[in-house]
Design an enzyme around this catalytic site. Structure first.
Site, mmCIF file in Angstrom:
data_model
loop_
_atom_site.group_PDB
_atom_site.id
_atom_site.type_symbol
_atom_site.label_atom_id
_atom_site.label_comp_id
_atom_site.label_asym_id
_atom_site.label_seq_id
_atom_site.Cartn_x
_atom_site.Cartn_y
_atom_site.Cartn_z
ATOM 1 N N ARG A 161 0.843 -1.198 0.000
ATOM 2 C CA ARG A 161 0.000 0.000 0.000
ATOM 3 C C ARG A 161 0.879 1.248 0.000
ATOM 4 O O ARG A 161 1.530 1.565 0.987
ATOM 5 C CB ARG A 161 -0.928 0.029 1.221
ATOM 6 C CG ARG A 161 -1.737 1.329 1.301
ATOM 7 C CD ARG A 161 -2.964 1.238 2.183
ATOM 8 N NE ARG A 161 -2.673 1.144 3.600
ATOM 9 C CZ ARG A 161 -3.591 1.287 4.560
ATOM 10 N NH1 ARG A 161 -4.852 1.542 4.234
ATOM 11 N NH2 ARG A 161 -3.255 1.164 5.823
ATOM 12 N N ASP A 442 -3.585 2.661 13.963
ATOM 13 C CA ASP A 442 -2.803 3.408 12.994
ATOM 14 C C ASP A 442 -3.428 4.783 12.817
ATOM 15 O O ASP A 442 -4.254 5.223 13.625
ATOM 16 C CB ASP A 442 -2.648 2.640 11.680
ATOM 17 C CG ASP A 442 -3.963 2.450 10.931
ATOM 18 O OD1 ASP A 442 -4.983 3.060 11.313
ATOM 19 O OD2 ASP A 442 -3.982 1.691 9.941
#
Length: 542
Positions: A161, A442
């Site tokens: 990603r 996150d």
């Protein structure tokens, strides 16, 4: 030396020399010169779209693409080698230990994350590229603290990603302009590894984050075509899964798949960022004020509608409909608390597989067996593309349904303040993925906490006690000694200066007319300054 390219920071000389070769920088410069102007134009278009929303124009499915949605015949590309069965995907940052442990976890795939799970120091970006290169070539084994880390014979399939379109990479400029973080992460990884991955029977696979319009997917598709031609690779070798984690993208799922159809491997429910986007994009709408974030579950109206539409859309076009993250991590020393947490994981995965998802996300290797057992029991084949969910009827109003049961409580506000401070402080210190209250958090969680605090203050929300949530109320919590103790316990390495910065940042955020688009963009100048980037490439925050 590559004409027009400047590197404004230095990390490990060996790693940097191996990754930022002249050939790789030449490719990166070509990507920048070809696509950066379009990227910047699309970011301006986001601002224009937000202004329309602020003025009261509601989100709806685009009229100009109605034919794409109505046409039943088009389908996306078949799964790339190794992507036929994705029942459990583990995610995490790209440090060497994490890469080995994730690839060895037993999960089907590993999403190596240069985005929300990584604080993008230049060292993290460069060494992460080294680690992925070495893992692909089975040269990543190492020893640390007397322990051997060795890749298993059949590791998980690697998916990468890159950062979103909105983020710059200020440590590298081309023609005196910072390169896109997306193009940097994608370009360096693709250039060094695409042919090697194909040689080993797989391919260059990606997760694409935070898009808001099908034209942004078109840009990625153009980047893929250009890149495959550049290195002499057959077109349509790349596969990409798009995270549907913004509210506007939920209205354009089929269009996004259509733009990427020859490179697509599906869509993913990026649930935490989706809540963040729901608040941010409806910032002017008082009716969209949400209760404590713990009450915004996958069962509430707008979240359930988004999930059902995503599964229906993906299976209609024969690609994977991936479920969301279970952020729980094992709780050591408390058997009963751990049992309750793991039961939540099972229930979440059971909901996903019975809804029709083809796989799910986990954040810790020890959660793999729980998720795997649920999917193995209820998903007999490699996926559930055959479950068409033709019963689903999702209207625009379903995706905008703000009927969320719950209250705004003192505990909810305090939790948001503590989480925002702890994560943001850790991020400035170079750590983008931290355990908080037995959840692996996150940037997405920090973004929810930040914009929710802003939303409550901006719209004059009240606690269940009747007390108004004001900027001064938030200030008092930001400065509360017990919250500071909680933050320092969660982030033992937190520096005093970093805590001072994020305290000031949060106080400033709740007073703004509109919340900032991304805290990672706001705080990036601190990382750039720590990396020695000249002031002209930094953007002032406070």
């Amino acid at each position: 030396m590559v004409a027009g390219v400047q590197i404004h920071s230095q990390v490990s000389p060996k790693a940097q020399a191996e990754i930022l070769t002249d050939e790789a920088l030449t490719f990166l410069a070509a990507l920048h010169r070809t696509f950066n102007a379009t990227r910047l134009g699309l970011l301006v278009a986001r601002e224009s779209a937000q202004q329309r929303l602020d003025s009261g124009v509601p989100l709806d499915f685009p009229t100009e693409t109605a034919q794409i949605r109505a046409e039943p015949s088009w389908q996306c590309a078949p799964p790339g080698p190794g992507l036929e069965d994705r029942r459990v995907e583990i995610t995490g940052p790209t440090d060497r230990k994490m890469v080995v442990n994730a690839l060895n976890s037993g999960a089907k795939t590993f999403m190596a994350d240069f985005e929300d799970a990584t604080s993008p120091t230049f060292r993290a970006m460069i060494e992460g590229q080294v680690n992925l290169r070495d893992a692909i070539r089975r040269q990543i084994d190492f020893e640390a603290n007397g322990k051997q880390y060795k890749l298993s014979p059949n590791p998980a399939v690697l998916i990468v990603r890159p950062r979103g379109w909105h983020l710059d990479e200020p440590r590298v400029t081309v023609d005196n302009t910072p390169v896109s973080g997306s193009l940097f992460d994608f370009g360096v990884y693709f250039f060094h590894n695409a042919k090697e991955l194909v040689k080993r029977g797989f391919g260059p696979y990606f997760y694409l984050p935070k898009m808001e319009h099908y034209r942004e997917a078109r840009l990625w598709n153009d980047v893929f075509l250009f890149s495959q031609s550049y290195i002499g690779m057959q077109h349509n070798t790349i596969r990409a899964t798009v995270l549907i984690e913004t509210l506007p993208a939920a209205f354009q799922m089929e269009e996004i798949l259509f733009e990427l159809r020859n490179h697509s491997s599906g869509l993913n429910c990026g649930r935490w960022d989706y809540i963040f986007s729901f608040i941010k994009r409806r910032r002017a709408d008082r009716s969209a004020v949400l209760p404590d974030r713990k009450d915004v579950t996958m069962e509430v109206g707008f979240m359930d509608a988004y999930v059902r539409l995503l599964i229906q859309t993906c299976h209609k076009r024969k690609v994977a409909a991936m479920g969301g993250m279970s952020a729980q991590i094992p709780i050591k020393g408390d058997e009963e608390a751990n049992r309750i947490a793991m039961d939540k994981v099972r229930a979440d995965k059971l909901r996903e597989v019975t809804n029709g998802h083809d796989g799910t996300w986990i954040a810790h290797p020890l959660i793999n067996k729980i998720a795997r057992d649920v999917f193995d029991e209820h998903m007999i084949g490699p996926n559930q593309y055959h479950i068409r969910r033709e019963d689903v009827r999702v209207a625009a109003q379903d995706l905008l349904n703000t009927k969320v049961p719950g209250k705004i409580t003192v505990a909810g506000v305090r939790s948001n303040v503590a989480t925002a401070l702890a994560y943001s402080g850790a991020w400035i210190g170079g750590n983008g993925c931290i355990p908080l209250n037995w959840l692996m958090e996150d940037a997405a969680t920090a973004e929810i906490t930040r914009v929710q605090l802003w939303q409550w203050v901006h719209h004059g929300a009240r606690l269940d006690t009747g007390e108004a949530i004001t900027a001064e109320y938030v200030d008092a919590l930001v400065d509360a000694p017990d919250i500071e103790r909680e933050v320092r316990a969660a982030v033992p390495a937190l520096q005093d200066e970093h805590l001072r910065i994020v305290k000031a940042y949060l106080k400033e955020q709740v007073r703004k007319q509109w919340p900032s688009e991304f805290l990672t963009s706001d705080l990036m100048p601190y990382l750039a300054a720590a990396d020695g980037v000249p002031t002209k490439w930094q953007r002032s925050v406070l």
